[in-house]
Design a protein around this motif. Structure first.
Motif, PDB file in Angstrom:
ATOM      1  N   GLY A   1       0.822  -1.206   0.000  1.00  0.00           N
ATOM      2  CA  GLY A   1       0.000   0.000   0.000  1.00  0.00           C
ATOM      3  C   GLY A   1       0.856   1.256   0.000  1.00  0.00           C
ATOM      4  O   GLY A   1       0.663   2.162  -0.810  1.00  0.00           O
TER       5      GLY A   1
ATOM      6  N   LEU B   1      -5.284   2.205   7.806  1.00  0.00           N
ATOM      7  CA  LEU B   1      -4.543   1.127   7.136  1.00  0.00           C
ATOM      8  C   LEU B   1      -3.110   1.000   7.667  1.00  0.00           C
ATOM      9  O   LEU B   1      -2.301   0.314   7.052  1.00  0.00           O
TER      10      LEU B   1
ATOM     11  N   ARG C   1      -1.645  -2.391   7.926  1.00  0.00           N
ATOM     12  CA  ARG C   1      -1.445  -3.170   6.709  1.00  0.00           C
ATOM     13  C   ARG C   1      -0.654  -2.385   5.654  1.00  0.00           C
ATOM     14  O   ARG C   1      -0.674  -2.738   4.485  1.00  0.00           O
TER      15      ARG C   1
ATOM     16  N   TYR D   1      -5.349  -6.989  -0.004  1.00  0.00           N
ATOM     17  CA  TYR D   1      -6.322  -6.102   0.660  1.00  0.00           C
ATOM     18  C   TYR D   1      -7.756  -6.556   0.354  1.00  0.00           C
ATOM     19  O   TYR D   1      -8.048  -7.035  -0.742  1.00  0.00           O
TER      20      TYR D   1
ATOM     21  N   MET E   1     -10.510  -2.123   2.138  1.00  0.00           N
ATOM     22  CA  MET E   1      -9.151  -1.601   2.330  1.00  0.00           C
ATOM     23  C   MET E   1      -8.642  -0.965   1.042  1.00  0.00           C
ATOM     24  O   MET E   1      -7.978   0.076   1.078  1.00  0.00           O
ATOM     25  N   LYS E   2      -8.975  -1.591  -0.084  1.00  0.00           N
ATOM     26  CA  LYS E   2      -8.558  -1.025  -1.382  1.00  0.00           C
ATOM     27  C   LYS E   2      -9.179   0.357  -1.576  1.00  0.00           C
ATOM     28  O   LYS E   2      -8.522   1.291  -2.023  1.00  0.00           O
TER      29      LYS E   2
END
Lengths: 271, 296
Positions: B91, B118, B121, B129, B133-134
């Motif tokens: 990310g 986030l 992660r 993801y 989350m994306k």
């Protein structure tokens, strides 16, 4: 965006991409080692002695020929991947939305192609030099560098041309699997079939059947073995191999067409 | 500079289908615009054209009154349709690419990852993801470079209720930051809660635009039901100030002229001896107004 920034951006995109790493690794490992397959043969037909493949000046030609296959297989594939991956992941679209101009996006791809080509040429040149020196009884600088016939430039041109052709195919077809399939099919089957069958039968029976883009690129580094086969080059009524000058001219024109057409398609189409 | 975006007579066709038909729209600085329309109305096509992804057949658009020349997109943060990132990169690395394109140096990636929840992660690969989350990473990407305008295209599409709530909360924070926001959506509740202005398009044409409050009519609604359906219907016909009667689930909805207070109606019904099982007074919702406008 300036050239350095564009190159850095491309490196940032691909530095931890396992497929790109694998393709470059295969090229890097096979370029200096594939020639040693010849050691397994006791005798190579028509060749005065198989050791001559490992010594100057023939090693330049054989390595360029072997390298042309590696460039076609791995680096041309990379050329296709550099474009289709951006289309598949829709990152090409996101790059433009984020603020990259279409020209900068395209220039980034050309520049990274140039860098990969430069890297491949350096690997080719250094590995060939090393193989030749290790097999020469004594080091004679003049002997090493004589009769190179601009092999370094020819190798650079053919690698860049394969990658540029891969990119053009990707810009036209856009789908990853189909683009790869077409890239290999065109070079291995479509153009040769067209030249040897349709061109000779319906267009012209003469030497013009040689003046095709991928044939020109291939003839930048033909198998040196041909030189030793009597009358090979006269299987038809004309020499079937292009001279280096002819091959170079065809390749340069092809590269200009590949790059211009790719740019035109990229600018004109919706993303 | 007051106008952030001016769209003039924009048209685009896909073969025989006309996606945009002479669309005109002006977005002013500091407003939070909701671009509303049913599926296939031309919302994404409009956004794709103003972000230079699609080419219009005719018409023009201008960002920031031409202040940034041919490439104003470095001053815009945008997500179009799905979040698009390099799946094999983390990310944070994906955000680094965005920052490199926008020429942004010294950006605090950890801070923005924290803003979109986030941070735990941030070093995971994008392909691992979840959709929520994306979407949150995409919102984080729009923050890079402190853009003057932020564009979201269906930001809560495909998310589960928790994901929708999280994204909405982040969108509210973005909207409160004073940036101009343009958000395409067909979820009217979302637009009503977040946006100050709304533009409704259908079949590529602008049907209506203005402040959300202005767009909603002054009429109010009464949800009503009774044990005596016949008498209720008869009384409804007698009351001339009822503009519209609709049946919805277990009750009726009367649209009432704003000049008649609801107490009067309640008293009239009581005087006529009608026993009510349901009586609720409420304002028009954007959804009802939207359906009304897009029905035309």
């Amino acid at each position: 965006m300036n050239a350095i920034k564009l190159i850095k951006l491309e490196i940032l995109k691909y530095k931890d991409n396992s497929l790109v790493q694998m393709l470059l690794l295969f090229f890097t490992l096979l370029m200096p080692t594939s020639i040693f397959v010849l050691k397994n043969f006791d005798k190579i037909p028509f060749i005065p002695g198989k050791e001559s493949f490992f010594t100057f000046p023939l090693v330049w030609e054989y390595q360029a020929y072997a390298g042309s296959w590696l460039s076609f297989l791995f680096l041309g594939f990379l050329g296709v991947y550099l474009i289709t991956s951006e289309i598949q992941y829709k990152t090409m679209r996101q790059n433009i939305i984020t603020g990259l101009s279409r020209f900068d996006f395209f220039m980034g791809k050309i520049l990274i192609t140039f860098i990969v080509t430069l890297y491949a040429t350096i690997i080719f040149y250094l590995s060939t030099l090393l193989i030749g020196i290790l097999h020469e009884g004594e080091i004679n600088i003049q002997h090493i560098f004589n009769q190179q016939n601009y092999v370094i430039l020819r190798f650079f041109l053919l690698t860049f041309a394969y990658m540029a052709f891969g990119m053009l195919v990707a810009f036209i077809i856009r789908k990853p699997a189909l683009s790869i399939f077409f890239y290999f099919s065109y070079i291995l089957f479509i153009e040769p079939l067209f030249r040897w069958w349709i061109h000779l039968k319906f267009i012209n029976k003469g030497r013009s059947m040689l003046y095709y883009p991928l044939n020109g690129i291939e003839d930048l580094a033909p198998l040196p073995f041909y030189k030793y086969v009597e009358n090979f080059n006269n299987l038809k009524d004309f020499p079937i191999l292009l001279s280096y000058t002819e091959a170079s001219v065809i390749s340069v024109i092809s590269v200009i067409v590949f790059v211009s057409l790719s740019y035109y398609l990229f600018i004109k189409r919706d993303i | 500079m007051n106008d952030v975006l001016t769209i003039k007579n924009l048209s685009k066709s896909y073969g025989r289908i006309k996606a945009l038909d002479n669309l005109n729209l002006t977005i002013e600085k500091g407003n939070i615009y909701g671009l509303l329309g049913p599926n296939g109305s031309g919302k994404t096509t409009t956004l794709a054209i103003i972000l230079s992804i699609l080419k219009a057949d005719s018409g023009t658009f201008e960002w920031f009154e031409g202040k940034y020349g041919n490439n104003p997109r470095k001053h815009i943060g945008a997500i179009l349709e799905t979040p698009n990132f390099y799946p094999y990169k983390s990310g944070t690395d994906n955000l680094r690419i965005i920052a490199a394109i926008k020429d942004v140096k010294d950006f605090n990636f950890d801070e923005v990852m924290k803003l979109v929840n986030l941070e735990h992660r941030k070093d995971s690969k994008f392909r691992t993801y979840s959709l929520g989350m994306k979407q949150r990473l995409a919102i984080a990407a729009t923050m890079i470079g402190n853009p003057e305008v932020v564009i979201f295209d269906e930001p809560t599409n495909g998310l589960d209720p928790q994901g929708i709530a999280e994204v909405r909360e982040i969108l509210k924070r973005v909207a409160e930051s004073g940036r101009t926001v343009l958000m395409a959506s067909h979820i009217l509740d979302e637009v009503e809660k977040i946006c100050s202005h709304v533009a409704i398009i259908k079949k590529g044409k602008l049907l209506s635009s203005g402040l959300v409050g202005e767009l909603l009519s002054n009429d109010y609604l009464i949800e009503i039901n009774s044990t005596d359906q016949e008498k209720l219907a008869q009384l409804a016909n007698e009351m001339e100030f009822i503009k519209k009667i609709q049946k919805q689930n277990d009750f009726w909805i009367w649209t009432i002229d704003n000049s008649i207070p609801s107490q009067i109606i309640s008293k009239m019904l009581y005087d006529k001896g009608l026993t009510l099982t349901h009586f609720l007074v409420r304002k028009q919702k954007l959804e009802e107004e939207f359906l009304e406008i897009t029905k035309k």
